[in-house]
Design a protein around this motif. Structure first.
Motif, short mmCIF file in Angstrom:
data_model
loop_
_atom_site.label_atom_id
_atom_site.label_comp_id
_atom_site.label_asym_id
_atom_site.label_seq_id
_atom_site.Cartn_x
_atom_site.Cartn_y
_atom_site.Cartn_z
N THR A 127 78.83 -75.31 14.30
CA THR A 127 79.97 -76.07 13.78
C THR A 127 80.22 -75.75 12.31
OG1 THR A 127 78.62 -77.96 13.07
CG2 THR A 127 79.39 -77.94 15.37
N ARG A 167 84.41 -79.00 13.01
CA ARG A 167 84.86 -78.38 14.26
C ARG A 167 83.81 -77.44 14.85
NH1 ARG A 167 90.40 -78.68 14.77
NH2 ARG A 167 89.85 -78.33 16.96
N PRO A 174 88.28 -72.54 14.52
CA PRO A 174 88.31 -73.95 14.14
C PRO A 174 89.57 -74.35 13.39
CG PRO A 174 87.01 -72.75 12.56
CD PRO A 174 87.43 -71.75 13.60
N PHE A 189 90.04 -74.26 20.70
CA PHE A 189 89.24 -75.03 21.64
C PHE A 189 90.03 -75.38 22.90
CE2 PHE A 189 87.33 -78.70 23.64
CZ PHE A 189 86.00 -78.34 23.68
N GLN A 190 91.31 -75.74 22.72
CA GLN A 190 92.09 -76.11 23.91
C GLN A 190 92.25 -74.95 24.88
OE1 GLN A 190 93.12 -76.55 20.73
NE2 GLN A 190 95.30 -76.08 20.45
N ARG A 239 84.40 -85.03 20.69
CA ARG A 239 85.50 -85.09 19.74
C ARG A 239 86.49 -83.96 19.94
NH1 ARG A 239 81.11 -86.27 15.11
NH2 ARG A 239 80.91 -88.52 15.43
N GLU A 240 85.97 -82.76 20.26
CA GLU A 240 86.89 -81.64 20.52
C GLU A 240 87.76 -81.91 21.75
OE1 GLU A 240 87.70 -79.29 18.71
OE2 GLU A 240 86.06 -78.63 17.45
N TYR A 241 87.16 -82.49 22.78
CA TYR A 241 87.96 -82.82 23.97
C TYR A 241 88.95 -83.93 23.66
CZ TYR A 241 85.80 -79.71 27.33
OH TYR A 241 85.42 -78.58 28.01
N ARG A 264 90.40 -84.43 20.79
CA ARG A 264 91.49 -83.79 20.06
C ARG A 264 92.46 -83.08 21.00
NH1 ARG A 264 87.01 -82.06 16.78
NH2 ARG A 264 87.03 -83.10 14.73
#
Length: 322
Positions: free
Chosen positions: A29, A37, A62, A85-86, A115-117, A119
């Motif tokens: 990260t 991120r 990121p 990430f998406q 948290r990434e999911y 977002r």
């Protein structure tokens, strides 16, 4: 040592309560804060007995400064062409689905993934996690500390690229297999914790590129300053009695519910959430009362009552008014 333990830990019958599969995960990260991120992720999928099925690795753009490059080695130039990430969320989810997430200090990896999911307006398909630090404690392994390198050395696993997600995940998978077999042989209950997706988190402003190719460092969810608790401290919690508004509650260690959500619920119930532990603390909530964290050590010194997360959740349902 590895051969002896592996041989001794091969049970005739496998515990029926053990999970049917595991996803050993490591993420690198941009930092340790909640607005940091993921910049790379790796997953080793293991079967019910810890045998490797396959592995997967990806870098992630990121959309911001990559942070401590001297640790993970991933520069802005390297990450420039990596997927967002998406773009990898679905494939990552396929690797995690229907498996227990296994990580070293699992609360960190799980929090970053969740948290990434969040977002990406999605949910990570993870319902349970297992921390190899907690498992090593359950097994009573004679480790000098809780670093991954110490766990690896105990089982004779050679680290090739520390802080590279794929190699860290490999090392952990190789160390987890004999740990799992030892636990099965001795009938140890695995320290599984529930993972709840961060559906209660609201997404903030999107993070996009600035002119000139740089990245903003803004947070997708601004930090909040909690108002002072309006109730006086009624003193320490007493066993078999309800909590009372104004009690000072501290938290330590890994929790099933995201820490901030758990703290929010405590505040909503009229409790004072303390960031440190003192003689005035009414209660310490921890799932690892035998750990050596500063809060647990102070709780022992001060005689502060200690309960686990499940008991605290029950008490939150009926808090006495101030």
């Amino acid at each position: 040592m590895l051969e002896d333990l592996t041989t001794a830990a091969s049970p005739v019958s496998w515990p029926t309560a053990y999970p049917q599969g595991y996803a050993v995960v490591d993420v690198e990260t941009t930092g340790l804060a909640r607005d940091d991120r993921i910049i790379s992720a790796a997953v080793y999928r293991l079967d019910a007995r810890g045998e490797v099925e396959d592995h997967w690795y990806t870098m992630v753009n990121p959309e911001r400064d990559p942070g401590p490059v001297w640790i993970h080695g991933l520069t802005s130039d390297v990450l420039e062409g990596a997927p967002l990430f998406q773009d990898i969320a679905e494939e990552f989810a396929d690797r995690l689905a229907d498996r227990v997430l296994v990580a070293h200090n699992a609360v960190f990896d799980w929090s970053m993934i969740a948290r990434e999911y969040a977002r990406a307006d999605r949910e990570a398909p993870v319902r349970q996690r297992l921390c190899t630090i907690a498992l090593s404690k359950e097994l009573g392994l004679p480790l000098p500390n809780h670093k991954l390198e110490s766990l690896a050395a105990h089982f004779g696993v050679v680290q090739q690229r520390a802080h590279h997600a794929l190699d860290d995940a490999r090392v952990l998978a190789e160390a987890f297999r004999p740990s799992l077999r030892a636990a099965a042989h001795r009938g140890v209950r695995l320290p599984l914790l529930e993972c709840r997706p961060l559906t209660e988190w609201s997404s903030g402003p999107s993070i996009g590129r600035q002119s000139g190719g740089g990245y903003p460092s803004g947070s997708w969810r601004p930090s909040r300053k909690r108002p002072a608790c309006p109730h006086p401290n009624p003193g320490r919690y007493e066993a078999d009695r309800p909590l009372k508004q104004g009690m000072r509650v501290a938290f330590s260690g890994d929790t099933s519910i995201d820490r901030e959500l758990l703290e929010d619920r405590a505040v909503e119930a009229g409790l004072h959430v303390a960031t440190s532990l003192s003689r005035l603390t009414s209660l310490l909530v921890t799932n690892d009362p035998d750990s050596s964290t500063s809060k647990v050590v102070k709780a022992r010194q001060f005689g502060t009552p200690v309960i686990d997360e499940a008991a605290f959740g029950q008490l939150l349902r009926d808090v006495d008014p101030a």
